[in-house]
Write an enzyme that holds these catalytic residues in place. Structure first.
Site, short mmCIF file in Angstrom:
data_model
loop_
_atom_site.label_atom_id
_atom_site.label_comp_id
_atom_site.label_asym_id
_atom_site.label_seq_id
_atom_site.Cartn_x
_atom_site.Cartn_y
_atom_site.Cartn_z
N HIS A 43 3.76 1.60 2.81
CA HIS A 43 3.65 0.39 3.63
C HIS A 43 4.03 -0.79 2.74
CE1 HIS A 43 0.88 2.15 6.82
NE2 HIS A 43 0.60 2.98 5.82
N GLU A 55 0.84 -1.20 0.00
CA GLU A 55 0.00 0.00 0.00
C GLU A 55 0.88 1.25 0.00
OE1 GLU A 55 -3.20 2.12 3.11
OE2 GLU A 55 -2.48 0.08 3.43
#
Length: 458
Positions: free
Chosen positions: A246, A230
């Site tokens: 992330h 992400e």
């Protein structure tokens, strides 16, 4: 980032499905974007948006009878995951009337609370579509991504999030034949929180162990989570903003269970980095950079530019830095510089920045353990889907974005102060009751060569 819906409908509650219903025609709102060359010439792409499956009506394939009501699956239609996927259909959406999603020109407006003819809807999550059945895939190594945003109507406790996730281009229909709905109906969601509130994962209902939420009457969690890389390009309200990579130890969308999901005390034992490496100007020591009347004035629209710099300056290089700048009223505003002792003055995210920040803030550096920017660059090079959302937070009241968090910390504890919102703010019940007309507007989305998507001409 995970957003939730609350639908009180005589027809349905927000839920995802695998079959396709025919009771409501699905028409994707047009949202054209631009692809730009190194010379600064941009061309328009005929893209559109689709509503995430978790918001849609789930009903019997043979009638309008709900397969999911309140925060529970119907035991007759959904005794197990596979049977539920066979028995239940996902239907089309009334975007403006039920969900408060409207598109005009190159702008998408997401309203927070919408009182429709049959339901009360809270928040939304949409995805950019390249065609009627495939998501638009972004490969951004050695490129930049820009968009205009208006957060002036987003108070404490809300998050207008625009981010990239490594979903399947077709929503999972190729890998999971029991998924008949696919990208057209917004299936296949995943992120680094490995969310358990996704009702269908890998072509099956997440029925096993499903438990209703104690604070959200239409949400719950099941045994499985849905994980993937992400890149949070933008998580913000009018008070605070952050951008955050992330990463995961796996590539693409993966269904998790047990330790791999990293739930609770196992947060740092899972396959994904839930904390990420964030750059929040307020958290990094500059408390006058972002907000109403400040350097980036959130009382009016501005442009957000994110640049993905590689080690070789080529599309095949390794991601080495993620830069941020803003444009407002025709003026380029460089990102704020870290003012935290022990963190080298920096206005961008690099592996060195992340290591120093994590050390000074005494945070677990799961980002580095799972591969850091090189892992993030892998996903960005393979291609990611764009999500555009607005949501409130039933887990932590959004305090991690705009207040002092954890709330037990002193506001002068390094890394704890993230914004000026009170530690008592952000309760979803309060936000939904007192700020129902909140909204966010995303517009003028562009991507292309570094330096090609913005100008200083206003």
């Amino acid at each position: 980032m995970i957003s939730k819906t609350t639908l009180f409908s005589i027809f349905a509650a927000g839920v995802s499905a695998q079959q396709v219903g025919t009771l409501t025609t699905e028409t994707h709102p047009a949202l054209p974007i631009q692809s730009c060359s190194a010379a600064g010439t941009c061309s328009s792409l005929s893209t559109s948006v689709t509503l995430d499956a978790n918001w849609r009506w789930l009903h019997s394939t043979s009638s309008s009878t709900n397969c999911y009501t309140g925060n529970a699956f119907d035991a007759t239609y959904c005794p197990d995951g596979a049977t539920c996927a066979s028995n239940c259909a996902l239907d089309g959406a009334d975007y403006p009337g039920t969900y408060g999603v409207t598109a005009a020109g190159n702008a998408l407006t997401l309203k927070f609370v919408t009182n429709g003819p049959y339901s009360k809807n809270i928040g939304s999550r949409t995805y950019l579509m390249a065609s009627d059945s495939k998501y638009q895939m972004f490969k951004l190594l050695n490129k930049e991504f820009s968009f205009d945003v208006d957060v002036s109507n987003l108070p404490c406790g809300l998050n207008g999030a625009l981010y990239l996730i490594e979903m399947d281009e077709d929503g999972g229909t190729g890998r999971f034949p029991t998924n008949k709905a696919g990208a057209k109906y917004g299936t296949g969601y995943c992120d680094t929180q490995c969310p358990h509130d996704i009702k269908f994962i890998n072509g099956e209902a997440n029925v096993d162990g499903w438990t209703g939420s104690p604070t959200d009457v239409n949400s719950g969690t099941g045994k499985y989570g849905s994980c993937c890389h992400e890149m949070d390009l933008w998580e913000a309200n009018s008070i605070s903003a952050a951008y955050t990579p992330h990463v995961c130890s796996v590539d693409g969308q993966v269904r998790c269970e047990g330790t791999d999901c990293g739930d609770g005390d196992l947060r740092y034992s899972g396959i994904c980095d839930k904390d990420g490496c964030d750059f929040n100007s307020y958290r990094m020591g500059n408390k006058t950079f972002y907000g109403p009347g400040l350097t980036v004035d959130t009382k009016k629209k501005f442009t957000v530019v994110t640049q993905f710099v590689t080690s070789t300056g080529t599309d095949s290089g390794t991601l080495s830095e993620i830069r941020r700048l803003y444009v407002q009223d025709g003026v380029v505003i460089q990102n704020s510089v870290s003012e935290i002792p022990g963190v080298t003055e920096s206005s961008s995210i690099s592996d060195d920045f992340c290591t120093e920040q994590k050390t000074v803030f005494n945070d677990n550096n799961q980002f580095s353990k799972l591969g850091g920017l090189a892992a993030m660059g892998g996903a960005i090079g393979r291609g990611m889907v764009l999500a555009l959302s607005v949501w409130d937070d039933h887990s932590a009241n959004m305090l991690w974005l705009d207040s002092t968090y954890p709330t037990t910390a002193s506001s002068d504890t390094l890394g704890a102060a993230r914004g000026t919102c009170a530690t008592t703010s952000g309760d979803p019940a309060d936000v939904e009751a007192n700020s129902p007309d909140s909204s966010v507007i995303y517009s003028n989305i562009k991507f292309g060569a570094i330096g090609s998507t913005y100008s200083t001409t206003g």
